[in-house]
Design a protein around this motif. Structure first.
Motif: not given
Length: 395
Positions: A265-270, A234-236, A206-207, A279-280
Motif C-alpha cells: 500500500n505504501h512502498d509499491s506502485g510507481i 498507483m502512486g504507492t 492520481g495517487n 509523483d508522476m
C-alpha cells in the motif's frame, strides 16, 4: 430563491479538505486544507476568493479545525449555508446512493469501518464534529462506493466460497465513484450526448487510480475491488499482484501481514518501481534525463492502464469515448499518449497538439480525425458531492 451553498468536507486520518460550493458559481467562494491534524505542526490553509491564507493550529484535531472553518463558511455564504456534504469512502452494500445523515446512517458507516479502516473512522470524525457544531443543518453522506452498486453480480463477485460473501461481505465494491460519475456526465454535456444513451471508459489517475465502464450513467465495472489496492499501478499501491504473494513473502522473508500490507500500500506502485517518487511529474523529469527506474515505472503504469481499459470495454455495448481525469490524467500528455499507443485495436489516434494543450484544468477532445473520442475532463468531486446534496434537499 437565492442560490444555495453547500459546505463539502472530506476528512482523512490527519487531514481535512473543504470547499464551499455555490450552485450558481463556477468557482468555489472558499476552499482549503487542514493538514497534520493531531500533531504540533497542524496547520490550516484556505483560499477566500483570490486571497490565500494560512494559520498554525498546533495540536488541533478535526473538531478544532472545523471550529475555524465553519464560521468562515458561514461568512462566505452570507449566513446562508444550506447543508453540509460529507465524502464517505465505504458504504458497503448498505448504500446505493447518497443519503441524509441520521443515527441509522451513522451506525452503517461504523459497521463498514472494517472494510475501510483508514477512511471511514476519519469520515465519521468530520461528521460528528459538524453535527456537534451545526446540529440543525441538513448533513449528507456521499459514498465513493455507491456509484458502483449498479455493477452486475458477475462483475462484483469474487470466485471464493459463498459464505465469505454472505457472512463477511467479501466482494468487489469500487471507489472514486463521485469522480467517475461527474466526468462521465460532463463528457456527455461536452459532446451533446444524452447521459441516458452514452457509454464511456473513464480513467481516474492520481495517487490512487481506477478505471470504470459507464453505460447510460451507471457503473457496469471498475478496476478497484474490495479495497482500493486492487487494479491499476498507483502512486504507492501495487495494484494487482498474485494473491499468493502474501504467503510467499511470509514464508521466504518472514514478513508479517502488517509488513506486507505496508509494502503493497505504501512502498509499491510507481514509487517502488522507480525507487524515486510517487509523483508522476518527478518521474517524467527523471525519465527525460535517462533514469531507468523512472522509465520502467512509466511504462508499467501506462501498459497496465491500457490493459485495464481494454478489459473494461467488455462491459460496454458501444464506445462513445475514453475519458482521462485526475491529477495525472488531466496533466500528463505523455501518459495519455503512451496509453493510447497500447490500445491499437481500438483505432485510437491522437491529435498531439490538442493533447499537449489539455493540461492545468483545460478540458477538451484530443483525438485525431477518424479516431474514437478521447477526452480530458477535469474532475470536480466537491461539486458532485454538492450536487448530490442538493438533489436530496430538493427531494
Amino acid at each position: 430563491m437565492s442560490a444555495r451553498n453547500i459546505l463539502v468536507i472530506n476528512c482523512g486520518s490527519s487531514s481535512m479538505k473543504f470547499a464551499l460550493v455555490n450552485e450558481e458559481q463556477a468557482t468555489f467562494p472558499l476552499q482549503g486544507l487542514a493538514e497534520r491534524l493531531g500533531s504540533p505542526e497542524a496547520v490550516l490553509h484556505w483560499q477566500l476568493g483570490d486571497n490565500k491564507q494560512s494559520l498554525e493550529i498546533p495540536g488541533a484535531d478535526h473538531h478544532a479545525a472545523l471550529q475555524h472553518v465553519l464560521p468562515m463558511a458561514q461568512d462566505a455564504s452570507g449566513g446562508h449555508l444550506s447543508a453540509i456534504g460529507h465524502r464517505v469512502v465505504h458504504g458497503g452494500e448498505h448504500f446505493t446512493g447518497s443519503c441524509l445523515i441520521n443515527e441509522e446512517v451513522l451506525n452503517a458507516i461504523r459497521d463498514n469501518a472494517q472494510l475501510a479502516p483508514l477512511h471511514n473512522p476519519a469520515n465519521l470524525v468530520g461528521i460528528n464534529a459538524t453535527l456537534d457544531l451545526f446540529p440543525d443543518l441538513p448533513q449528507v453522506a456521499v459514498f465513493d462506493t455507491a456509484f458502483h452498486q449498479t455493477m452486475p453480480e458477475y462483475a462484483y463477485r469474487y470466485a471464493v466460497p459463498e459464505f465469505l460473501y454472505k457472512e463477511h461481505s467479501v466482494r468487489r465494491y469500487g471507489f472514486h465513484g463521485t469522480s467517475h460519475n461527474y466526468v462521465s456526465k460532463r463528457a456527455a454535456e461536452m459532446t451533446g450526448l444524452p447521459v441516458e444513451d452514452s457509454c464511456w471508459l473513464t480513467a481516474h489517475l492520481g495517487n490512487g487510480c481506477s478505471t470504470c465502464a459507464i453505460v447510460n450513467g451507471e457503473s457496469r465495472d471498475t478496476s478497484m475491488g474490495m479495497t482500493p489496492l486492487e487494479g491499476l499501478v498507483m502512486g504507492t499501491r501495487s495494484g494487482d499482484v498474485d494473491p499468493n504473494l502474501h504467503s510467499y513473502l511470509n514464508r521466504t522473508l518472514g514478513w508479517s501481514l502488517e509488513q506486507i500490507d505496508r509494502a503493497l500500500n505504501h512502498d509499491s506502485g510507481i514509487k517502488g518501481l522507480s525507487g524515486l517518487s510517487n509523483d508522476m511529474r518527478t518521474l517524467s523529469e527523471a525519465r527525460m534525463a535517462g533514469h531507468p527506474g523512472a522509465n520502467l515505472a512509466f511504462e508499467v503504469f501506462c501498459y497496465r492502464l491500457a490493459k485495464s481499459l481494454a478489459a473494461m470495454a467488455c462491459a460496454l455495448p458501444k464506445l462513445d469515448g475514453l475519458i482521462f481525469t485526475g491529477g495525472i490524467g488531466e496533466n500528463s500528455a505523455p501518459v495519455r499518449e503512451r496509453t493510447l499507443e497500447h490500445l491499437k485495436l481500438f483505432n485510437f489516434k491522437l491529435d498531439k497538439a490538442a493533447n499537449e494543450r489539455c493540461t492545468r484544468g483545460v478540458a477538451g477532445e484530443i483525438q485525431a480525425e477518424g479516431s474514437p473520442r478521447v477526452l480530458v475532463v477535469p474532475t470536480n468531486e466537491e461539486r458532485q458531492i454538492a450536487l448530490e446534496s442538493l438533489e436530496l434537499l430538493d427531494a
